[in-house]
Every structure is written in C-alpha cells, then in structure tokens.
Design a protein around this motif. Structure first.
Motif, PDB file in Angstrom:
ATOM      1  N   VAL A   1       0.839  -1.204   0.000  1.00 16.34           N
ATOM      2  CA  VAL A   1       0.000   0.000   0.000  1.00 16.34           C
ATOM      3  C   VAL A   1       0.870   1.249   0.000  1.00 16.34           C
ATOM      4  CG1 VAL A   1      -1.759   1.299   1.240  1.00 16.34           C
ATOM      5  CG2 VAL A   1      -1.887  -1.204   1.174  1.00 16.34           C
TER       6      VAL A   1
ATOM      7  N   GLY B   1       2.682   1.505  -3.317  1.00 15.50           N
ATOM      8  CA  GLY B   1       1.761   1.862  -4.392  1.00 15.50           C
ATOM      9  C   GLY B   1       1.369   3.322  -4.355  1.00 15.50           C
TER      10      GLY B   1
ATOM     11  N   PHE C   1      -0.575  -2.882  -6.208  1.00 15.86           N
ATOM     12  CA  PHE C   1      -1.893  -3.269  -5.707  1.00 15.86           C
ATOM     13  C   PHE C   1      -2.326  -4.631  -6.243  1.00 15.86           C
ATOM     14  CE2 PHE C   1      -2.242   1.540  -5.616  1.00 15.86           C
ATOM     15  CZ  PHE C   1      -1.796   1.599  -4.299  1.00 15.86           C
TER      16      PHE C   1
ATOM     17  N   ALA D   1      -7.376  -4.057  -2.219  1.00 15.37           N
ATOM     18  CA  ALA D   1      -6.691  -3.793  -3.488  1.00 15.37           C
ATOM     19  C   ALA D   1      -7.548  -2.991  -4.461  1.00 15.37           C
ATOM     20  CB  ALA D   1      -6.249  -5.106  -4.127  1.00 15.37           C
TER      21      ALA D   1
ATOM     22  N   TYR E   1      -7.632   0.750  -3.677  1.00 11.15           N
ATOM     23  CA  TYR E   1      -6.434   1.482  -4.054  1.00 11.15           C
ATOM     24  C   TYR E   1      -6.255   1.547  -5.568  1.00 11.15           C
ATOM     25  CZ  TYR E   1      -5.244   1.782   0.847  1.00 11.15           C
ATOM     26  OH  TYR E   1      -5.270   2.096   2.178  1.00 11.15           O
ATOM     27  N   ARG E   2      -6.739   0.552  -6.276  1.00 10.31           N
ATOM     28  CA  ARG E   2      -6.759   0.654  -7.744  1.00 10.31           C
ATOM     29  C   ARG E   2      -7.636   1.842  -8.160  1.00 10.31           C
ATOM     30  NH1 ARG E   2      -7.619  -5.313  -7.725  1.00 10.31           N
ATOM     31  NH2 ARG E   2      -5.691  -6.322  -8.371  1.00 10.31           N
TER      32      ARG E   2
END
Length: 269
Positions: free
Chosen positions: A191, A194, A210, A224, A227-228
């Motif tokens: 995280v 990313g 991610f 995930a 955060y994408r």
C-alpha cells in the motif's frame, strides 16, 4: 456596416438569391481582398457559433470531457461570452479597418481558449480534490511497531513516505522486500509503495503494487480494488475508475463500500 461585409454575411447566411450568389462567387475568383475577407469572417464565426465547433471528427464528442465542454458551451456563461465577443467584432467591422478586426479576433480567440482551458483544469481539479479526500492517508496502518529484524527498513520507508520523499520510500520498501521471503512480507508495504508511485504519477507501477496486494492472501488483499480506484482517480481515468468502483459496489461487504458509493455519486455530479 460596409457593403462588402453585408454581402459576406448574406453569403454565409445563405440568404442571397441564386443570381446574387453566382455574381458574388464570380467576384471571389478575381478579388483577392474579398476572398481573404470571406475567410476572415468564416474564422470569426467559428469563435462564437456553437454549431461550427462540432464539425469534423464527430468521434471526439463521445469522450466525457467533450460532452462536458459541449454542455458548457450551451451554458449561460458561455453564451454571455460569445455574445460579448460578437458585439466587439461587429463594432469593429463598422470601422472598416481590417487590422483592428484582426486584433479583436485575436483577443476573442484568446478569451475562448482561456475559458476552455479553465474548464478542463477545473474538471481535473475535481478529480484531484476527490483523490485527496478519499486516499485516506491518515488511516494507513503504522509500520513502526513491528518487532522483526527488518523493522528498521520499514521504519525508514514510512518516515520517507511521511516526509513525502516518495522515491526514497520506494527504495527502502524495495530493500525490505528483497531482504525477506515473499510469504512474510508485511502487506501494508504494498500500500505504501503503491501510493508512493501514485504521488510520483507512475501509475503503471502503482497498479503492480496493488496487484501484489490482491495476491497477498491476507485480509489486506480485500483493499486492493479501493487502491486501484485511487490510481484511476488520480489519473483522471474515468472509465477504469467507474469499473473498479462498480466491483466494490457489487458486494456491500467489500472494503470501503460506503466510500465507493459516495465517490460514484460525487463524480456523477
């Protein structure tokens, strides 16, 4: 208004009789001044007539920004701007001064360009503001409480991250990952790494982090998709953002379901 300008207006408005139109077009072949003035008046109309803005490649109008811009051009603000430009141009035409007409056409064009640029900047700022609101940096888990042998690398990475030294943070987290087996990697490192890539606008590598998070076989893997979505939000990638948010909204139990619902509503406004 000068007679030749009146004639040009009638020609462009298609209000000439067939005889007048033929005579006018015959003059265009021999009168270079009239031909140049006709071209100038066509350019002027491009500035303030909406219908001319959409000639040519119609496929560009399918994009979200083009639709938003088209909507803006039909707004009261745009109409007022176009009306003012038209009045200035027509006033200068009465002076029969081509140089002054060119001057004010240039001003009008610059005004339109500035308005359009401002429109797109504001649109992009909307996504940037939403990214700042929803990235939720304050809720990131702290890594400094870990008691493993490699904790110093994690602490260093987090300190760099908090100081917004994202390149240094990436290097520290990479060194940490290389020092241990993949099965024991702290998933929150993906995280942090990313988000560091997002801040550096390296969206491809951010998505890779991610993807690794989603395959981490931990509870954090469920984060995930959120955060994408943050990658696509920062990237102003409307299509992928909406697709990813819909994946989150497919199940009320998904991570940040409520936030995803709020975000969908805000980007639709």
């Amino acid at each position: 208004m000068s007679d030749f300008l009146t004639e040009i207006d009638k020609y462009l408005d298609d209000t000439m009789s067939s005889e007048e139109k033929k005579a006018f077009e015959d003059r265009l072949r021999t009168d270079s001044f009239l031909a140049e003035e006709l071209k100038l008046q066509k350019d002027i109309r491009l500035i303030y007539e909406d219908k001319e803005w959409i000639q040519g490649n119609k496929s560009v109008l399918r994009s979200k920004h083009a639709k938003e811009l088209n909507s803006f051009l039909k707004s009261e603000e745009a109409f007022s701007l176009q009306k003012t430009i038209k009045e200035v141009i027509l006033e200068q035409q009465d002076t029969n001064s081509r140089n002054r007409t060119f001057y004010f056409v240039g001003i009008a064009a610059v005004l339109v360009v500035l308005i359009v640029i401002s429109f797109f900047i504001n649109s992009e700022n909307k996504y940037d503001q939403l990214y700042s609101q929803y990235i939720q940096l304050d809720s990131l888990p702290s890594l400094v409480t870990r008691g493993e042998q490699d904790t110093q690398l994690i602490i260093k990475g987090q300190m760099y991250f908090e100081d917004q030294k994202y390149e240094e943070a990436i290097r520290a987290f990479s060194e940490y990952r290389n020092s241990i087996t993949s099965k024991s990697i702290e998933p929150s490192v993906y995280v942090y790494t990313g988000i560091s890539y997002i801040e550096l606008r390296d969206f491809e590598n951010a998505l890779k982090q991610f993807e690794l998070l989603s395959k981490s076989n931990t509870l954090h893997s469920k984060k995930a998709n959120w955060y994408r979505a943050m990658v696509y939000l920062k990237q102003n990638n409307d299509k992928e953002l909406r697709n990813t948010l819909q994946l989150i909204l497919s199940n009320v139990e998904n991570y940040n379901f409520q936030e995803a619902l709020e975000l969908v509503n805000k980007i639709d406004k």
